[in-house]
Design a protein around this motif. Sequence first.
Motif, short mmCIF file in Angstrom:
data_model
loop_
_atom_site.label_atom_id
_atom_site.label_comp_id
_atom_site.label_asym_id
_atom_site.label_seq_id
_atom_site.Cartn_x
_atom_site.Cartn_y
_atom_site.Cartn_z
N PRO A 120 2.42 -16.27 -3.00
CA PRO A 120 1.87 -15.64 -4.30
C PRO A 120 0.42 -15.00 -3.99
CG PRO A 120 3.35 -17.30 -5.14
CD PRO A 120 3.13 -17.40 -3.63
N ALA A 121 -0.20 -15.83 -3.62
CA ALA A 121 -1.72 -15.91 -3.55
C ALA A 121 -2.07 -14.61 -2.36
CB ALA A 121 -2.44 -17.04 -3.26
N ILE A 122 -1.30 -14.84 -1.14
CA ILE A 122 -1.49 -13.78 -0.26
C ILE A 122 -0.92 -12.36 -0.95
CG2 ILE A 122 -0.55 -12.89 1.97
CD1 ILE A 122 -0.07 -16.07 2.55
N VAL A 123 0.23 -12.24 -1.42
CA VAL A 123 0.55 -10.88 -2.04
C VAL A 123 -0.30 -10.45 -3.07
CG1 VAL A 123 2.49 -9.81 -3.56
CG2 VAL A 123 3.02 -11.26 -1.67
N GLY A 124 -0.84 -11.29 -3.76
CA GLY A 124 -1.85 -11.05 -5.03
C GLY A 124 -3.25 -10.29 -4.24
N VAL A 125 -3.35 -11.09 -3.19
CA VAL A 125 -4.96 -10.42 -2.43
C VAL A 125 -4.32 -9.21 -1.94
CG1 VAL A 125 -6.22 -10.83 -0.42
CG2 VAL A 125 -5.83 -12.83 -1.93
N ASP B 190 0.95 -1.19 -0.05
CA ASP B 190 0.06 0.13 0.06
C ASP B 190 1.02 1.30 -0.16
OD1 ASP B 190 -1.69 2.32 0.53
OD2 ASP B 190 -2.91 0.94 1.95
N ILE B 191 0.60 2.18 -1.09
CA ILE B 191 1.65 3.00 -1.33
C ILE B 191 1.57 4.28 0.02
CG2 ILE B 191 0.15 4.44 -2.83
CD1 ILE B 191 2.50 5.31 -4.57
N ARG C 46 -3.98 5.93 -11.81
CA ARG C 46 -2.78 5.17 -12.06
C ARG C 46 -2.59 4.10 -11.08
NH1 ARG C 46 -1.22 10.71 -12.79
NH2 ARG C 46 0.03 10.55 -10.78
N TRP C 47 -2.62 4.40 -9.65
CA TRP C 47 -2.42 3.42 -8.73
C TRP C 47 -3.06 2.28 -8.72
CZ3 TRP C 47 1.72 1.69 -6.44
CH2 TRP C 47 1.37 0.82 -5.12
N MET C 48 -4.17 2.46 -9.03
CA MET C 48 -5.58 1.22 -8.98
C MET C 48 -5.22 0.63 -10.12
SD MET C 48 -9.49 1.87 -9.86
CE MET C 48 -9.14 3.01 -11.30
N GLY C 49 -4.72 0.87 -11.67
CA GLY C 49 -4.38 0.04 -12.39
C GLY C 49 -3.00 -0.84 -12.33
N TYR C 50 -2.04 -0.10 -11.63
CA TYR C 50 -1.00 -0.79 -11.34
C TYR C 50 -0.79 -2.02 -10.38
CZ TYR C 50 3.71 -1.29 -9.30
OH TYR C 50 4.92 -1.76 -8.72
N SER C 51 -1.77 -1.68 -9.33
CA SER C 51 -1.86 -2.66 -8.08
C SER C 51 -2.69 -3.89 -8.64
CB SER C 51 -2.44 -1.74 -6.80
OG SER C 51 -3.48 -1.27 -6.98
N PHE C 52 -3.79 -3.55 -9.40
CA PHE C 52 -4.79 -4.48 -9.94
C PHE C 52 -3.73 -5.33 -10.74
CE2 PHE C 52 -7.46 -6.19 -13.09
CZ PHE C 52 -8.30 -7.06 -12.31
N GLY C 53 -3.14 -4.77 -11.83
CA GLY C 53 -2.24 -5.61 -12.60
C GLY C 53 -1.50 -6.43 -11.83
N LEU C 54 -0.61 -5.94 -10.94
CA LEU C 54 0.42 -6.71 -9.86
C LEU C 54 -0.55 -8.06 -9.14
CD1 LEU C 54 2.83 -4.42 -8.23
CD2 LEU C 54 3.13 -6.31 -9.95
N GLY C 55 -1.64 -7.62 -8.68
CA GLY C 55 -2.32 -8.40 -7.92
C GLY C 55 -2.77 -9.66 -8.95
N PHE C 56 -3.29 -9.22 -10.09
CA PHE C 56 -3.74 -10.30 -10.97
C PHE C 56 -2.53 -11.26 -11.24
CE2 PHE C 56 -4.29 -11.71 -15.37
CZ PHE C 56 -5.43 -12.36 -15.39
N LEU C 57 -1.43 -10.60 -11.60
CA LEU C 57 -0.19 -11.64 -11.99
C LEU C 57 0.11 -12.22 -10.86
CD1 LEU C 57 2.19 -8.92 -13.67
CD2 LEU C 57 0.98 -11.01 -14.86
N PHE C 58 0.03 -12.10 -9.57
CA PHE C 58 0.57 -12.85 -8.54
C PHE C 58 -0.38 -13.90 -8.57
CE2 PHE C 58 3.46 -9.40 -7.02
CZ PHE C 58 4.49 -10.35 -6.54
N SER D 115 -6.71 -5.91 -3.04
CA SER D 115 -7.31 -4.84 -2.01
C SER D 115 -6.71 -3.51 -2.24
CB SER D 115 -6.79 -5.70 -0.59
OG SER D 115 -7.10 -4.68 0.32
N SER D 116 -5.43 -3.44 -2.27
CA SER D 116 -4.84 -2.03 -2.48
C SER D 116 -5.57 -1.37 -3.80
CB SER D 116 -3.53 -1.88 -2.76
OG SER D 116 -2.80 -0.67 -2.82
N SER D 117 -5.76 -2.14 -5.03
CA SER D 117 -6.37 -1.51 -6.08
C SER D 117 -7.83 -1.27 -5.65
CB SER D 117 -6.46 -2.67 -7.06
OG SER D 117 -7.11 -2.09 -8.31
N TYR D 118 -8.61 -1.86 -4.81
CA TYR D 118 -9.68 -1.73 -4.47
C TYR D 118 -10.07 -0.35 -3.60
CZ TYR D 118 -14.39 -1.74 -2.21
OH TYR D 118 -15.66 -1.44 -1.88
N ASN D 119 -9.14 -0.24 -2.83
CA ASN D 119 -9.08 1.02 -2.06
C ASN D 119 -8.54 2.17 -2.90
OD1 ASN D 119 -9.35 -0.24 0.34
ND2 ASN D 119 -7.41 -0.58 1.07
#
Length: 189
Positions: free
Chosen positions: A165-170, A9-10, A109-121, A174-178
């Motif tokens: 990886p699943a924990i980090v992805g979640v 979370d930034i 921008r942050w929403m897109g970045y964190s969602f992309g990382l979450g999806f990858l993990f 979550s950061s993307s949702y916030n």
Amino acid sequence: MKKFKMFTDIEKEEQWLNEQLQQGYRCTNISGLGIYTFEKTDKSYVMRLDYQEYLSRKKFNDYKGIYEDFGWTYIHGSRLGGIRYWQKEDDDQNEIFSDRESIRNYYKRWMGYSFGLGFLFLAYFFMLNKDSGLYLAEGLWSMEGSLFWKALIFETPFALLRLLPAIVGVFFTSSSYNAYRKYSMLKEN
């Protein structure tokens, strides 16, 4: 002084860095591996984080120039994209975003970045474990008595590592949702 810390979370990272500044430690470097370098200071500083996508060399220099014109010092970040770290002496102009629109764009921008990382993990986790469970010890579930408990205790740390990886992805999702919630609130008002 060096400290190791990882964030998903930034805003929490920015808050933690500013707490270090309040304790009299100014950030001088941040490695990509989560190692923060601090030095003792008598001056009062403030730190702000910004997420930017890829910037060409010219746009990156313009970006840095605008902030530096307002007294900010560039600590860390890549022009290829990611979090940029800015620090300056504390005064009455401590925000890097000047209006509501720029704050909204930041959250977008942050929403897109964190969602992309979450999806990858999460995708990595499912690909890694699609044919097997978390526990890979052969015959574990058919063992009995103390042999079962010894094998289960031995295998559990490895299962938790496979779950990481699943924990980090979640956390990133979550950061993307916030970020989405904050973006939506700014959009409505």
